[in-house]
Design a protein around this motif. Structure first.
Motif, PDB file in Angstrom:
ATOM      1  N   VAL A   1       0.820  -1.200   0.000  1.00  0.00           N
ATOM      2  CA  VAL A   1       0.000   0.000   0.000  1.00  0.00           C
ATOM      3  C   VAL A   1       0.859   1.259   0.000  1.00  0.00           C
ATOM      4  CG1 VAL A   1      -1.973  -1.065   1.121  1.00  0.00           C
ATOM      5  CG2 VAL A   1      -0.196  -0.005   2.524  1.00  0.00           C
ATOM      6  N   TRP A   2       2.111   1.144   0.431  1.00  0.00           N
ATOM      7  CA  TRP A   2       3.000   2.301   0.483  1.00  0.00           C
ATOM      8  C   TRP A   2       3.610   2.611  -0.877  1.00  0.00           C
ATOM      9  CZ3 TRP A   2       1.224   3.811   4.744  1.00  0.00           C
ATOM     10  CH2 TRP A   2       0.974   2.903   5.784  1.00  0.00           C
ATOM     11  N   GLU A   3       3.481   1.684  -1.813  1.00  0.00           N
ATOM     12  CA  GLU A   3       4.061   1.874  -3.133  1.00  0.00           C
ATOM     13  C   GLU A   3       3.015   2.037  -4.228  1.00  0.00           C
ATOM     14  OE1 GLU A   3       7.953  -0.972  -2.175  1.00  0.00           O
ATOM     15  OE2 GLU A   3       6.547  -1.486  -3.771  1.00  0.00           O
ATOM     16  N   LEU A   4       1.800   1.593  -3.950  1.00  0.00           N
ATOM     17  CA  LEU A   4       0.771   1.574  -4.982  1.00  0.00           C
ATOM     18  C   LEU A   4       0.286   2.986  -5.295  1.00  0.00           C
ATOM     19  CD1 LEU A   4      -0.842  -0.458  -6.681  1.00  0.00           C
ATOM     20  CD2 LEU A   4      -2.597  -0.392  -4.911  1.00  0.00           C
ATOM     21  N   VAL A   5       0.335   3.349  -6.580  1.00  0.00           N
ATOM     22  CA  VAL A   5      -0.108   4.672  -7.008  1.00  0.00           C
ATOM     23  C   VAL A   5      -1.395   4.573  -7.828  1.00  0.00           C
ATOM     24  CG1 VAL A   5       0.506   6.738  -8.332  1.00  0.00           C
ATOM     25  CG2 VAL A   5       2.256   5.531  -6.998  1.00  0.00           C
ATOM     26  N   TYR A   6      -1.420   3.642  -8.763  1.00  0.00           N
ATOM     27  CA  TYR A   6      -2.579   3.451  -9.623  1.00  0.00           C
ATOM     28  C   TYR A   6      -3.152   2.063  -9.359  1.00  0.00           C
ATOM     29  CZ  TYR A   6      -0.493   7.470 -11.937  1.00  0.00           C
ATOM     30  OH  TYR A   6       0.040   8.697 -12.196  1.00  0.00           O
ATOM     31  N   PRO A   7      -4.211   1.962  -8.573  1.00  0.00           N
ATOM     32  CA  PRO A   7      -4.694   0.666  -8.093  1.00  0.00           C
ATOM     33  C   PRO A   7      -5.183  -0.292  -9.172  1.00  0.00           C
ATOM     34  CG  PRO A   7      -5.594   2.449  -6.777  1.00  0.00           C
ATOM     35  CD  PRO A   7      -4.942   3.078  -7.955  1.00  0.00           C
ATOM     36  N   LEU A   8      -5.539   0.211 -10.345  1.00  0.00           N
ATOM     37  CA  LEU A   8      -6.107  -0.671 -11.369  1.00  0.00           C
ATOM     38  C   LEU A   8      -5.170  -0.857 -12.562  1.00  0.00           C
ATOM     39  CD1 LEU A   8      -9.848   0.471 -11.331  1.00  0.00           C
ATOM     40  CD2 LEU A   8      -8.766  -1.426 -10.106  1.00  0.00           C
ATOM     41  N   ILE A   9      -3.906  -0.525 -12.370  1.00  0.00           N
ATOM     42  CA  ILE A   9      -2.929  -0.698 -13.436  1.00  0.00           C
ATOM     43  C   ILE A   9      -2.087  -1.930 -13.146  1.00  0.00           C
ATOM     44  CG2 ILE A   9      -0.981   0.322 -14.655  1.00  0.00           C
ATOM     45  CD1 ILE A   9      -3.640   1.725 -15.133  1.00  0.00           C
ATOM     46  N   PRO A  10      -2.093  -2.908 -14.032  1.00  0.00           N
ATOM     47  CA  PRO A  10      -1.404  -4.173 -13.759  1.00  0.00           C
ATOM     48  C   PRO A  10       0.082  -4.032 -13.409  1.00  0.00           C
ATOM     49  CG  PRO A  10      -2.861  -4.436 -15.640  1.00  0.00           C
ATOM     50  CD  PRO A  10      -2.843  -2.973 -15.314  1.00  0.00           C
ATOM     51  N   TYR A  11       0.803  -3.155 -14.101  1.00  0.00           N
ATOM     52  CA  TYR A  11       2.250  -3.120 -13.881  1.00  0.00           C
ATOM     53  C   TYR A  11       2.629  -2.569 -12.518  1.00  0.00           C
ATOM     54  CZ  TYR A  11       2.361   1.906 -15.121  1.00  0.00           C
ATOM     55  OH  TYR A  11       2.162   3.260 -15.170  1.00  0.00           O
ATOM     56  N   GLU A  12       1.660  -2.052 -11.786  1.00  0.00           N
ATOM     57  CA  GLU A  12       1.933  -1.570 -10.434  1.00  0.00           C
ATOM     58  C   GLU A  12       2.167  -2.714  -9.451  1.00  0.00           C
ATOM     59  OE1 GLU A  12       1.716   2.690 -10.432  1.00  0.00           O
ATOM     60  OE2 GLU A  12       1.715   1.458  -8.645  1.00  0.00           O
ATOM     61  N   TYR A  13       1.721  -3.896  -9.798  1.00  0.00           N
ATOM     62  CA  TYR A  13       1.682  -4.995  -8.844  1.00  0.00           C
ATOM     63  C   TYR A  13       2.897  -5.912  -8.971  1.00  0.00           C
ATOM     64  CZ  TYR A  13      -3.003  -3.585  -7.608  1.00  0.00           C
ATOM     65  OH  TYR A  13      -4.072  -2.873  -7.150  1.00  0.00           O
ATOM     66  N   ASP A  14       3.431  -6.278  -7.829  1.00  0.00           N
ATOM     67  CA  ASP A  14       4.643  -7.097  -7.801  1.00  0.00           C
ATOM     68  C   ASP A  14       4.367  -8.593  -7.755  1.00  0.00           C
ATOM     69  OD1 ASP A  14       6.281  -4.711  -5.605  1.00  0.00           O
ATOM     70  OD2 ASP A  14       6.310  -4.873  -7.800  1.00  0.00           O
ATOM     71  N   TYR A  15       3.248  -8.985  -7.157  1.00  0.00           N
ATOM     72  CA  TYR A  15       2.989 -10.406  -6.934  1.00  0.00           C
ATOM     73  C   TYR A  15       1.667 -10.799  -7.577  1.00  0.00           C
ATOM     74  CZ  TYR A  15       6.492  -9.389  -3.416  1.00  0.00           C
ATOM     75  OH  TYR A  15       7.610  -8.963  -2.779  1.00  0.00           O
ATOM     76  N   TRP A  16       1.686 -11.936  -8.231  1.00  0.00           N
ATOM     77  CA  TRP A  16       0.509 -12.402  -8.974  1.00  0.00           C
ATOM     78  C   TRP A  16       0.199 -13.848  -8.638  1.00  0.00           C
ATOM     79  CZ3 TRP A  16      -2.443  -9.499 -12.362  1.00  0.00           C
ATOM     80  CH2 TRP A  16      -1.956  -8.205 -12.617  1.00  0.00           C
ATOM     81  N   GLY A  17      -1.092 -14.146  -8.594  1.00  0.00           N
ATOM     82  CA  GLY A  17      -1.525 -15.520  -8.462  1.00  0.00           C
ATOM     83  C   GLY A  17      -1.821 -16.114  -9.825  1.00  0.00           C
ATOM     84  N   GLN A  18      -2.146 -17.389  -9.831  1.00  0.00           N
ATOM     85  CA  GLN A  18      -2.559 -18.008 -11.086  1.00  0.00           C
ATOM     86  C   GLN A  18      -3.992 -17.555 -11.375  1.00  0.00           C
ATOM     87  OE1 GLN A  18      -3.415 -19.316  -8.363  1.00  0.00           O
ATOM     88  NE2 GLN A  18      -5.343 -20.355  -8.764  1.00  0.00           N
ATOM     89  N   GLY A  19      -4.436 -17.676 -12.566  1.00  0.00           N
ATOM     90  CA  GLY A  19      -5.763 -17.206 -12.914  1.00  0.00           C
ATOM     91  C   GLY A  19      -6.842 -18.234 -12.658  1.00  0.00           C
ATOM     92  N   THR A  20      -8.058 -17.743 -12.629  1.00  0.00           N
ATOM     93  CA  THR A  20      -9.232 -18.611 -12.567  1.00  0.00           C
ATOM     94  C   THR A  20     -10.190 -18.162 -13.661  1.00  0.00           C
ATOM     95  OG1 THR A  20     -10.962 -19.505 -11.107  1.00  0.00           O
ATOM     96  CG2 THR A  20     -10.409 -17.171 -10.819  1.00  0.00           C
ATOM     97  N   LEU A  21     -10.675 -19.114 -14.431  1.00  0.00           N
ATOM     98  CA  LEU A  21     -11.461 -18.796 -15.626  1.00  0.00           C
ATOM     99  C   LEU A  21     -12.926 -18.563 -15.273  1.00  0.00           C
ATOM    100  CD1 LEU A  21     -11.724 -18.568 -18.722  1.00  0.00           C
ATOM    101  CD2 LEU A  21     -12.033 -21.061 -18.761  1.00  0.00           C
ATOM    102  N   VAL A  22     -13.445 -17.453 -15.744  1.00  0.00           N
ATOM    103  CA  VAL A  22     -14.868 -17.140 -15.627  1.00  0.00           C
ATOM    104  C   VAL A  22     -15.452 -17.103 -17.035  1.00  0.00           C
ATOM    105  CG1 VAL A  22     -16.558 -15.383 -14.987  1.00  0.00           C
ATOM    106  CG2 VAL A  22     -14.604 -15.863 -13.486  1.00  0.00           C
ATOM    107  N   THR A  23     -16.456 -17.911 -17.257  1.00  0.00           N
ATOM    108  CA  THR A  23     -17.121 -17.957 -18.551  1.00  0.00           C
ATOM    109  C   THR A  23     -18.594 -17.640 -18.353  1.00  0.00           C
ATOM    110  OG1 THR A  23     -15.590 -19.651 -19.341  1.00  0.00           O
ATOM    111  CG2 THR A  23     -17.612 -19.325 -20.604  1.00  0.00           C
ATOM    112  N   VAL A  24     -19.071 -16.608 -19.028  1.00  0.00           N
ATOM    113  CA  VAL A  24     -20.465 -16.206 -18.935  1.00  0.00           C
ATOM    114  C   VAL A  24     -21.124 -16.478 -20.273  1.00  0.00           C
ATOM    115  CG1 VAL A  24     -22.072 -14.358 -18.357  1.00  0.00           C
ATOM    116  CG2 VAL A  24     -19.794 -14.413 -17.301  1.00  0.00           C
ATOM    117  N   SER A  25     -22.103 -17.353 -20.251  1.00  0.00           N
ATOM    118  CA  SER A  25     -22.796 -17.711 -21.490  1.00  0.00           C
ATOM    119  C   SER A  25     -24.016 -16.822 -21.690  1.00  0.00           C
ATOM    120  CB  SER A  25     -23.213 -19.172 -21.457  1.00  0.00           C
ATOM    121  OG  SER A  25     -24.135 -19.403 -20.408  1.00  0.00           O
ATOM    122  N   SER A  26     -24.339 -16.575 -22.948  1.00  0.00           N
ATOM    123  CA  SER A  26     -25.479 -15.705 -23.251  1.00  0.00           C
ATOM    124  C   SER A  26     -26.766 -16.497 -23.395  1.00  0.00           C
ATOM    125  CB  SER A  26     -25.212 -14.925 -24.533  1.00  0.00           C
ATOM    126  OG  SER A  26     -24.941 -15.814 -25.588  1.00  0.00           O
TER     127      SER A  26
END
Length: 125
Positions: free
Chosen positions: A100-125
């Motif tokens: 929190v002491w380093e984060l400037v733009y909360p929704l910008i990916p390159y701001e973040y140092d640590y990442w988890g694996q993804g989880t797939l969300v599929t929404v059908s129409s």
């Protein structure tokens, strides 16, 4: 530092899902946790973020009013409640952490140092 995202799945348009991001290996209260998503052929985009220190939250315009981010500091877990899902919400969802002491733009990916694996969300129409 480890982040474990879960809760993705297949849901019909208008339905709901709750994603979880379990964090370990760092002082949870000093970090912000963000949710990002990446659809096929598109760039990764910020969805939401919560500061574990003061509870501040941020949302992308595309999800405001439909998604809610929350944090259970006792469990070192952040949740993303997704309601009124649309087909355009289909993507791999990732959680990420940054101080929190380093984060400037909360929704910008390159701001973040640590990442988890993804989880797939599929929404059908």
């Amino acid at each position: 530092v480890q982040l474990q995202a879960s809760g993705g799945g297949l849901v019909q348009a208008g339905g709901s899902l709750r994603l979880s991001c379990a964090a370990s290996g760092f002082t949870f209260d000093d970090y912000a946790i963000g949710w990002f998503r990446q659809a096929p052929g598109k760039e990764r985009e910020g969805v939401s973020c919560i500061s574990s220190s003061d509870g501040s939250t941020y949302y992308a315009d595309s999800v405001k009013g439909r998604f809610t981010i929350s944090s259970d500091n006792a469990k070192n877990t952040v949740y993303l409640q997704m309601n009124s899902l649309k087909p355009e919400d289909t993507a791999v969802y990732y959680c990420a952490a940054d101080s929190v002491w380093e984060l400037v733009y909360p929704l910008i990916p390159y701001e973040y140092d640590y990442w988890g694996q993804g989880t797939l969300v599929t929404v059908s129409s």
